[in-house]
Design a protein around this motif. Structure first.
Motif, PDB file in Angstrom:
ATOM      1  N   ARG A   1       0.819  -1.210   0.000  1.00 23.96           N
ATOM      2  CA  ARG A   1       0.000   0.000   0.000  1.00 23.96           C
ATOM      3  C   ARG A   1       0.854   1.262   0.000  1.00 23.96           C
ATOM      4  O   ARG A   1       0.534   2.238  -0.709  1.00 23.96           O
ATOM      5  CB  ARG A   1      -0.928  -0.017   1.210  1.00 23.96           C
ATOM      6  N   ALA A   2       1.923   1.264   0.751  1.00 24.24           N
ATOM      7  CA  ALA A   2       2.777   2.457   0.833  1.00 24.24           C
ATOM      8  C   ALA A   2       3.387   2.782  -0.525  1.00 24.24           C
ATOM      9  O   ALA A   2       3.445   3.951  -0.934  1.00 24.24           O
ATOM     10  CB  ALA A   2       3.868   2.244   1.878  1.00 24.24           C
ATOM     11  N   ALA A   3       3.832   1.762  -1.244  1.00 23.31           N
ATOM     12  CA  ALA A   3       4.449   1.984  -2.550  1.00 23.31           C
ATOM     13  C   ALA A   3       3.428   2.481  -3.571  1.00 23.31           C
ATOM     14  O   ALA A   3       3.745   3.309  -4.420  1.00 23.31           O
ATOM     15  CB  ALA A   3       5.100   0.689  -3.044  1.00 23.31           C
ATOM     16  N   VAL A   4       2.198   1.990  -3.459  1.00 19.54           N
ATOM     17  CA  VAL A   4       1.159   2.431  -4.389  1.00 19.54           C
ATOM     18  C   VAL A   4       0.861   3.911  -4.216  1.00 19.54           C
ATOM     19  O   VAL A   4       0.781   4.675  -5.186  1.00 19.54           O
ATOM     20  CB  VAL A   4      -0.128   1.602  -4.191  1.00 19.54           C
ATOM     21  N   PHE A   5       0.726   4.356  -2.963  1.00 20.99           N
ATOM     22  CA  PHE A   5       0.384   5.755  -2.712  1.00 20.99           C
ATOM     23  C   PHE A   5       1.564   6.703  -2.916  1.00 20.99           C
ATOM     24  O   PHE A   5       1.375   7.877  -3.223  1.00 20.99           O
ATOM     25  CB  PHE A   5      -0.167   5.923  -1.293  1.00 20.99           C
ATOM     26  N   SER A   6       2.776   6.179  -2.756  1.00 19.74           N
ATOM     27  CA  SER A   6       3.952   7.049  -2.926  1.00 19.74           C
ATOM     28  C   SER A   6       4.223   7.333  -4.402  1.00 19.74           C
ATOM     29  O   SER A   6       4.494   8.468  -4.795  1.00 19.74           O
ATOM     30  CB  SER A   6       5.184   6.424  -2.281  1.00 19.74           C
ATOM     31  N   ASN A   7       4.126   6.298  -5.249  1.00 22.23           N
ATOM     32  CA  ASN A   7       4.373   6.488  -6.683  1.00 22.23           C
ATOM     33  C   ASN A   7       3.693   5.356  -7.463  1.00 22.23           C
ATOM     34  O   ASN A   7       4.281   4.287  -7.649  1.00 22.23           O
ATOM     35  CB  ASN A   7       5.870   6.514  -6.975  1.00 22.23           C
ATOM     36  N   PRO A   8       2.479   5.594  -7.934  1.00 25.11           N
ATOM     37  CA  PRO A   8       1.752   4.527  -8.640  1.00 25.11           C
ATOM     38  C   PRO A   8       2.408   4.079  -9.938  1.00 25.11           C
ATOM     39  O   PRO A   8       2.143   2.976 -10.414  1.00 25.11           O
ATOM     40  CB  PRO A   8       0.386   5.176  -8.936  1.00 25.11           C
ATOM     41  N   LEU A   9       3.267   4.934 -10.525  1.00 25.70           N
ATOM     42  CA  LEU A   9       3.865   4.606 -11.820  1.00 25.70           C
ATOM     43  C   LEU A   9       5.233   3.957 -11.706  1.00 25.70           C
ATOM     44  O   LEU A   9       5.841   3.614 -12.716  1.00 25.70           O
ATOM     45  CB  LEU A   9       3.973   5.881 -12.669  1.00 25.70           C
ATOM     46  N   SER A  10       5.737   3.799 -10.493  1.00 23.65           N
ATOM     47  CA  SER A  10       7.065   3.200 -10.321  1.00 23.65           C
ATOM     48  C   SER A  10       6.999   1.697 -10.562  1.00 23.65           C
ATOM     49  O   SER A  10       5.945   1.066 -10.443  1.00 23.65           O
ATOM     50  CB  SER A  10       7.592   3.473  -8.915  1.00 23.65           C
ATOM     51  N   LEU A  11       8.171   1.127 -10.902  1.00 21.56           N
ATOM     52  CA  LEU A  11       8.233  -0.315 -11.112  1.00 21.56           C
ATOM     53  C   LEU A  11       8.055  -1.034  -9.782  1.00 21.56           C
ATOM     54  O   LEU A  11       8.492  -0.557  -8.741  1.00 21.56           O
ATOM     55  CB  LEU A  11       9.583  -0.689 -11.736  1.00 21.56           C
ATOM     56  N   PRO A  12       7.394  -2.197  -9.813  1.00 20.78           N
ATOM     57  CA  PRO A  12       7.065  -2.857  -8.535  1.00 20.78           C
ATOM     58  C   PRO A  12       8.230  -3.646  -7.954  1.00 20.78           C
ATOM     59  O   PRO A  12       9.085  -4.152  -8.669  1.00 20.78           O
ATOM     60  CB  PRO A  12       5.930  -3.795  -8.945  1.00 20.78           C
ATOM     61  N   HIS A  13       8.254  -3.735  -6.619  1.00 22.27           N
ATOM     62  CA  HIS A  13       9.046  -4.730  -5.912  1.00 22.27           C
ATOM     63  C   HIS A  13       8.067  -5.864  -5.633  1.00 22.27           C
ATOM     64  O   HIS A  13       7.058  -5.650  -4.968  1.00 22.27           O
ATOM     65  CB  HIS A  13       9.610  -4.163  -4.615  1.00 22.27           C
ATOM     66  N   ILE A  14       8.359  -7.032  -6.152  1.00 20.84           N
ATOM     67  CA  ILE A  14       7.378  -8.108  -6.165  1.00 20.84           C
ATOM     68  C   ILE A  14       6.814  -8.357  -4.768  1.00 20.84           C
ATOM     69  O   ILE A  14       7.520  -8.722  -3.835  1.00 20.84           O
ATOM     70  CB  ILE A  14       7.998  -9.410  -6.714  1.00 20.84           C
TER      71      ILE A  14
END
Length: 199
Positions: A39-52
């Motif tokens: 959730r934190a990664a989604v709200f911080s930058n939705p367009l960034s590449l994912p950490h699986i």
């Protein structure tokens, strides 16, 4: 020269198609990428590449009761399609075979209902069904059937107009009722031998 011009046109067509395809797929790609983040990664930058991050999938599977929802959807879809097929085929057969003024009126009414957008009647329908305490699987089947019936009748109507009346006459001469003639033809309408006599 013509060959070169043709190649250029084909290349431009491919580039435009790929670009439009990417635009169409872009929202799905973003959803897929964000499904692999916390959730934190989604709200911080939705367009960034994912950490699986795969914990979202079992959590969603459990929260949505996926198995039950899937079989409910399957039941509603199969029942709706079966009901639409039978009712629309019978209605179109009657409209195509019975030549009266009322047949034309009903046909044009079916065509006219297709001009009404679903979005304009969605909320009133849900409101009415809610007041009737009828928001369940069977209400969805009835709703789906009512919404798709007009288009299906028009499609079947065009198909039945292409069926020779001699087929019905042959069935009647063999002692078949109207219902038997309809269901016999409808069950075998995919056969290559459409002019075959009724057994």
């Amino acid at each position: 020269m013509k060959a070169m011009k043709r190649k250029v046109i084909d290349l431009i067509t491919v580039i435009i198609s790929v670009f439009l395809g990417f635009i169409w797929l872009y929202p799905f790609i973003i959803i897929l990428i964000n499904s692999l983040k916390n959730r934190a990664a989604v709200f911080s930058n939705p367009l960034s590449l994912p950490h699986i991050y795969l914990r979202n999938y079992p959590a969603a599977f459990k929260a949505l009761d996926f198995v039950s929802s899937f079989f409910n959807s399957l039941f509603i879809t199969v029942a709706s399609v079966a009901l639409i097929t039978v009712l629309s085929a019978m209605a179109a057969y009657a409209l195509a075979r019975v030549k009266r003024k009322t047949s034309s009126i009903i046909y044009y009414l079916c065509a006219g209902t297709m001009l009404i957008p679903f979005q304009s009647i969605m909320i009133p329908l849900v409101t009415i069904f809610g007041r009737l305490d009828f928001l369940n699987r069977f209400s969805l089947i009835i709703m789906n059937t009512g919404l798709a019936l007009s288009l299906s009748i028009i499609l079947y109507y065009g198909a039945f107009l292409g069926v020779p009346r001699t087929l019905d006459e042959a069935a009647i001469l063999d002692g078949a009722s109207t219902f038997k003639a309809f269901f016999k033809y409808h069950a075998g309408c995919q056969s290559d031998d459409r002019d075959s006599h009724y057994p």
